[in-house]
Structures are given as structure tokens and as C-alpha cells.
Design an enzyme around this catalytic site. Sequence first.
Site, PDB file in Angstrom:
ATOM      1  N   ASP A  30      -2.323   0.896 -11.253  1.00  0.00           N
ATOM      2  CA  ASP A  30      -2.517   2.351 -11.340  1.00  0.00           C
ATOM      3  C   ASP A  30      -2.313   2.958  -9.933  1.00  0.00           C
ATOM      4  OD1 ASP A  30      -3.459   4.935 -11.549  1.00  0.00           O
ATOM      5  OD2 ASP A  30      -5.382   4.391 -12.482  1.00  0.00           O
ATOM      6  N   GLU A  80      -0.906  -6.871  18.520  1.00  0.00           N
ATOM      7  CA  GLU A  80      -1.090  -8.172  17.882  1.00  0.00           C
ATOM      8  C   GLU A  80       0.170  -8.548  17.105  1.00  0.00           C
ATOM      9  OE1 GLU A  80      -3.675  -8.411  14.373  1.00  0.00           O
ATOM     10  OE2 GLU A  80      -4.329  -6.387  14.877  1.00  0.00           O
ATOM     11  N   CYS A 112      -7.068  -5.599  16.182  1.00  0.00           N
ATOM     12  CA  CYS A 112      -6.952  -4.140  16.340  1.00  0.00           C
ATOM     13  C   CYS A 112      -7.769  -3.608  17.509  1.00  0.00           C
ATOM     14  CB  CYS A 112      -7.407  -3.432  15.072  1.00  0.00           C
ATOM     15  SG  CYS A 112      -6.477  -3.910  13.641  1.00  0.00           S
ATOM     16  N   THR A 153      -1.600  -1.849   2.376  1.00  0.00           N
ATOM     17  CA  THR A 153      -2.194  -1.298   3.605  1.00  0.00           C
ATOM     18  C   THR A 153      -1.286  -1.516   4.806  1.00  0.00           C
ATOM     19  OG1 THR A 153      -3.407  -3.277   4.334  1.00  0.00           O
ATOM     20  CG2 THR A 153      -4.491  -1.890   2.703  1.00  0.00           C
ATOM     21  N   HIS A 234     -11.968   3.102  13.162  1.00  0.00           N
ATOM     22  CA  HIS A 234     -10.738   2.330  12.950  1.00  0.00           C
ATOM     23  C   HIS A 234     -10.307   2.425  11.482  1.00  0.00           C
ATOM     24  CE1 HIS A 234      -7.783  -0.752  12.733  1.00  0.00           C
ATOM     25  NE2 HIS A 234      -8.545  -1.564  12.019  1.00  0.00           N
ATOM     26  N   ASN A 273      -1.672   1.101   8.157  1.00  0.00           N
ATOM     27  CA  ASN A 273      -2.334   0.465   9.297  1.00  0.00           C
ATOM     28  C   ASN A 273      -1.346   0.322  10.450  1.00  0.00           C
ATOM     29  OD1 ASN A 273      -4.232  -0.815  10.888  1.00  0.00           O
ATOM     30  ND2 ASN A 273      -4.632  -2.497   9.454  1.00  0.00           N
TER      31      ASN A 273
HETATM   32  P1  HMG Z   1      -8.105  -4.907  -3.387  1.00  0.00           P
HETATM   33  O1  HMG Z   1      -7.835  -6.165  -4.109  1.00  0.00           O
HETATM   34  O2  HMG Z   1      -7.137  -3.788  -3.553  1.00  0.00           O
HETATM   35  O3  HMG Z   1      -9.613  -4.424  -3.654  1.00  0.00           O
HETATM   36  O4  HMG Z   1      -8.195  -5.235  -1.872  1.00  0.00           O
HETATM   37  P2  HMG Z   1     -10.282  -3.651  -4.864  1.00  0.00           P
HETATM   38  O5  HMG Z   1      -9.821  -4.174  -6.157  1.00  0.00           O
HETATM   39  O6  HMG Z   1     -11.748  -3.734  -4.542  1.00  0.00           O
HETATM   40  O7  HMG Z   1      -9.803  -2.118  -4.788  1.00  0.00           O
HETATM   41  C1  HMG Z   1      -9.939  -1.358  -3.651  1.00  0.00           C
HETATM   42  C2  HMG Z   1     -10.617  -0.022  -4.011  1.00  0.00           C
HETATM   43  O8  HMG Z   1      -9.814   0.660  -4.972  1.00  0.00           O
HETATM   44  C3  HMG Z   1     -11.996  -0.170  -4.638  1.00  0.00           C
HETATM   45  O9  HMG Z   1     -12.794   0.874  -4.121  1.00  0.00           O
HETATM   46  C4  HMG Z   1     -11.743   0.070  -6.109  1.00  0.00           C
HETATM   47  O10 HMG Z   1     -12.870   0.545  -6.817  1.00  0.00           O
HETATM   48  C5  HMG Z   1     -10.656   1.114  -6.033  1.00  0.00           C
HETATM   49  P3  HMG Z   1     -14.109   0.543  -3.252  1.00  0.00           P
HETATM   50  O11 HMG Z   1     -14.988  -0.283  -4.099  1.00  0.00           O
HETATM   51  O12 HMG Z   1     -13.628  -0.233  -2.061  1.00  0.00           O
HETATM   52  O13 HMG Z   1     -14.655   1.883  -2.901  1.00  0.00           O
HETATM   53  N1  HMG Z   1      -9.846   1.234  -7.256  1.00  0.00           N
HETATM   54  C6  HMG Z   1      -9.462   2.415  -7.781  1.00  0.00           C
HETATM   55  N2  HMG Z   1      -9.700   3.679  -7.401  1.00  0.00           N
HETATM   56  C7  HMG Z   1      -9.153   4.690  -8.143  1.00  0.00           C
HETATM   57  N3  HMG Z   1      -8.420   4.468  -9.257  1.00  0.00           N
HETATM   58  C8  HMG Z   1      -8.148   3.222  -9.685  1.00  0.00           C
HETATM   59  C9  HMG Z   1      -8.693   2.123  -8.930  1.00  0.00           C
HETATM   60  N4  HMG Z   1      -8.638   0.774  -9.040  1.00  0.00           N
HETATM   61  C10 HMG Z   1      -9.359   0.252  -8.002  1.00  0.00           C
HETATM   62  N5  HMG Z   1      -7.406   3.000 -10.769  1.00  0.00           N
HETATM   63  C11 HMG Z   1      -8.621  -5.011   0.438  1.00  0.00           C
HETATM   64  C12 HMG Z   1      -8.705  -4.329  -0.913  1.00  0.00           C
HETATM   65  C13 HMG Z   1      -9.139  -4.083   1.504  1.00  0.00           C
HETATM   66  C14 HMG Z   1      -9.494  -6.269   0.410  1.00  0.00           C
HETATM   67  C15 HMG Z   1      -7.146  -5.390   0.685  1.00  0.00           C
HETATM   68  O14 HMG Z   1      -6.367  -4.215   0.777  1.00  0.00           O
HETATM   69  C16 HMG Z   1      -6.938  -6.194   1.950  1.00  0.00           C
HETATM   70  O15 HMG Z   1      -7.085  -7.411   1.976  1.00  0.00           O
HETATM   71  N6  HMG Z   1      -6.540  -5.497   3.074  1.00  0.00           N
HETATM   72  C17 HMG Z   1      -6.313  -6.128   4.362  1.00  0.00           C
HETATM   73  C18 HMG Z   1      -7.607  -6.366   5.129  1.00  0.00           C
HETATM   74  C19 HMG Z   1      -8.271  -5.063   5.545  1.00  0.00           C
HETATM   75  O16 HMG Z   1      -7.647  -4.028   5.674  1.00  0.00           O
HETATM   76  N7  HMG Z   1      -9.596  -5.132   5.813  1.00  0.00           N
HETATM   77  C20 HMG Z   1     -10.330  -3.978   6.296  1.00  0.00           C
HETATM   78  C21 HMG Z   1     -11.439  -4.345   7.293  1.00  0.00           C
HETATM   79  S1  HMG Z   1     -10.846  -5.478   8.564  1.00  0.00           S
HETATM   80  C22 HMG Z   1      -9.989  -4.453   9.690  1.00  0.00           C
HETATM   81  O17 HMG Z   1     -10.068  -3.266   9.642  1.00  0.00           O
HETATM   82  C23 HMG Z   1      -9.123  -5.146  10.689  1.00  0.00           C
HETATM   83  C24 HMG Z   1      -7.629  -5.069  10.431  1.00  0.00           C
HETATM   84  O18 HMG Z   1      -7.143  -3.797  10.787  1.00  0.00           O
HETATM   85  C25 HMG Z   1      -6.898  -6.182  11.212  1.00  0.00           C
HETATM   86  C26 HMG Z   1      -7.117  -6.291  12.709  1.00  0.00           C
HETATM   87  O19 HMG Z   1      -8.194  -6.093  13.244  1.00  0.00           O
HETATM   88  O20 HMG Z   1      -6.146  -6.719  13.359  1.00  0.00           O
HETATM   89  C27 HMG Z   1      -7.276  -5.293   8.960  1.00  0.00           C
END
Ligand code: HMG
Length: 383
Positions: A30, A80, A112, A153, A234, A273
Site C-alpha cells: 500500500d 559512510e 550517520c 528509505t 536525525h 536518508n
Molecule cells: P518495515 O518493515 O517497513 O516496518 O520497516 P513496519 O511494517 O513496522 O512499517 C513501518 C510503519 O508503517 C509502521 O508505523 C506501520 O504501522 C506503518 P510505526 O509503527 O513505525 O508508527 N504502516 C502503514 N501506515 C499507513 N498505511 C499503511 C501502513 N502499513 C504499515 N498501509 C524499518 C521499517 C524502519 C525497520 C525499515 O525501513 C528499515 O530497516 N530501515 C532502515 C533502518 C532505519 O532506518 N532505522 C532507523 C533508526 S537507525 C538510524 O537512524 C541510523 C541510520 O540512518 C544509519 C546510520 O546511522 O548510518 C539508518
Amino acid sequence: MSAIGIHDIHAATAHHVLDLDLLAAHRDVDPAKYRLGLGQDRMSVPAPDEDAVTMGASAAAALLRRTGTDGIRALLFATESGVDQSKAAGVYAHRLLGLPPQVRTAELKQACYGGTAALQTAIGLVARNPDDRVLVIASDVARYALDSPGEPTQGAGAVAMLVSADPALVEIEPVSGLSTADVDDFWRPNDRDVPVVDGRLSVDAYLDALTSAWDDFRARGGADVSRIDRFVHHQPYTKMARKAHARLAEHTGAGIGADLIEDGLADNRQIGNSYTASLYLGLCSLLRRDDSLAGKRIGLFSYGSGSVSEFFTGVVRPGYADAMRAAGGMDLDARAPLDLDAYRALHASSGARSDDAETPRVTTAPFRFAGVRGRARVYEATA
Ligand code: HMG
């Protein structure tokens, strides 16, 4: 000691853009999951002749046209997605920018958080020699495996900042709250082009780091939350910054509404990002959109997986709004759209390489990666 901080700032991003609705359709998801669930609309995708060096140098070139290079004694390049294990990305940028030899150039890395490490190091250098100015470049390509949870992302972007005494835009205040914890939430081993990610853990680690850094900030005399007028957290995706803000409100018991972060999220929704640059793209987005900030305090939260984090504050200087207006910003609508097949082909072909090869000429940015000759990377101006 006089104020030290950000005298000028300029952001840049990559040549291409992918609308996340196309990715959602391909993945049978979706589209609201990306737009609302993650808070992202589009993501920047580098052309084959772009990388962290070209984006960083492009951002810095625009900044240096305004500030000149007098007094610049250091170029600190945070990334990075560096292009070499030994040679600093900043050394390539140093030549492209025509800086004089009498400059200290180095690369900083801690996921980051690297951009903040560079900014704080720059402030330390200026404190030691107040006539010196330091060019900080934070630049990254955020690239995850195709079809992985992190894919929507992705993004790419760079921010250049000139750090000096008596800055025109933002004075960085001396108190910082710090937090380091050895966490395996996100890392990129030497033999991989894309990170290994434990997404759920990374969200928790980020939020724990925020409260830990905040508590240290307060213990060291940092401003009470009621004395902070805007926040930039961030932004791996904008929903994460919303989660951070809600956690800080809960932790402090303060009524800090989402309106205090809104203007800082606008560009990231369109770019994705940009790792080290992400927090400073957010700052740029805020300074460009809100012209009522003179004398106001901004709280900045920097998180780098692994993990290192810092909460610190800056006070906006009078005259910043005119300076930001005169500087102009990125034209995000000028990016060249990709369809899904072109995006996937580009992703598949954009891993690290060191064998000699010419790179197709695509980007219209000021600098491009021309290819590898004699096993060395070659960068050139496009004009
Ligand atoms: P995911 O599998 O998409 O997680 O992974 P999800 O299924 O929980 O869905 C995400 C959100 O979408 C949830 O909301 C759902 O409810 C919502 P939340 O519970 O979080 O509020 N959702 C919907 N909303 C509206 N309509 C819908 C619908 N369906 C679901 N139909 C994850 C998410 C962040 C884990 C993934 O994107 C990921 O692995 N990202 C990479 C890691 C990351 O960004 N982590 C963030 C913290 S770490 C950080 O910031 C450091 C970083 O920048 C790296 C560095 O430091 O170098 C990443």
C-alpha cells in the site's frame, strides 16, 4: 570567547529521483505505508557518474562562491559511503574546489553521526585559532539491498557548512549531551556494498540513545526543554524523527508539539536518508522555511548506528533569513525521474569497483566521477 558556529550552509542532492509509489506498486505494498508509515514521498538516486565526493563537492562549490576560501585551514569530510579505504574523500573534493595546499584534510566516519563529529571537531579547531575557518562536508549515498525493508528509505545528499567565529547563521552552544553504546543495529562490513540491518533494533537503539544523550545534556547544564524553540532530529525517514520527538516529549513531560519539527522534515520527505548529511539537510530545510527564528534556540539530535549520538543546541543569528534567501536552495523538481526498471538497473550496477572503466556522462551537477584509470578514481568538472 566569541560565538562559534555555522557561518554558511548549502545542500545538494543526486541527479535522479524515484517516486515511492512506483516502488510500492512493484513491491505490492500500500503506497500509504511509505507516505504515512515511513513519511517519505520520493528518494534521490545518484547517476552512474555521481557519488559522495561529487555531491559533497557540488554543495561546497556553491557555498564557496559566496564565502570565498580565505582562512580555510581544514576540510573535514564526513561520510559512510566513502570511495576508498585509505584516501580521504575530502582530498578529491579539495582539488575539485581549488583549495590551496595549506589545508588539513581528513575523512570522519561513525555512521550517520560522522557529520556531527566533523562539525564539533571544526568548532574545536576554530576555538584554538579563531581566525581559521573550517569547511565541513557531510555527504552520503544511502543504499540498501533491493527488496529489503530499508529500500524505501534510501536516498542521497550532501551538506557543506563553513564553520567560523562570529557566524552569520547559527551559533553552536558549548553544552553537548553524549551517548556511545556498542549495538549491532546497522553496519556495513568491508566486503559488502549494502548494510546489514536489524531494523527493529535500530529504531529502539535510536530512541534509547536520544534519552541517554538528552539526560547527559541536562546533567551538564544544557537548556531546559521549554527553552528550545525548534527541534531537528536525525532523519533516516521522517517518521523516525516524529517518533523521536514524541519520545522526548514523553521523557521530559513537556508539551513540545510536532509543529516544532515540521519545517525541518520537508526536504527529507523528497530526498530520503542521506546518513551524515541528513540532520543538516533538516537544519537547512528549517532555516529556509521559517523566517521567524532570529535569537531562537534549535535542539539538534544526531544519531549514528553502532552507535554514537549527541544532543546539542544552536542559537540562530539575526540576519540569517536574508542570508538563506539570497543563497537559494535545491530545486528538487529539477531531478530526472526514473521508472522502476531504470532504478533497479542503476542499483544493480552501482556497487564498488576498482578496475579501469569510463563512466557514462549523465549528471548535470558541477562535478562528476569520470571513471577509474590506472586503478585511480578520476573526478572532473562537468562544464
Ligand atoms: P518495515 O518493515 O517497513 O516496518 O520497516 P513496519 O511494517 O513496522 O512499517 C513501518 C510503519 O508503517 C509502521 O508505523 C506501520 O504501522 C506503518 P510505526 O509503527 O513505525 O508508527 N504502516 C502503514 N501506515 C499507513 N498505511 C499503511 C501502513 N502499513 C504499515 N498501509 C524499518 C521499517 C524502519 C525497520 C525499515 O525501513 C528499515 O530497516 N530501515 C532502515 C533502518 C532505519 O532506518 N532505522 C532507523 C533508526 S537507525 C538510524 O537512524 C541510523 C541510520 O540512518 C544509519 C546510520 O546511522 O548510518 C539508518
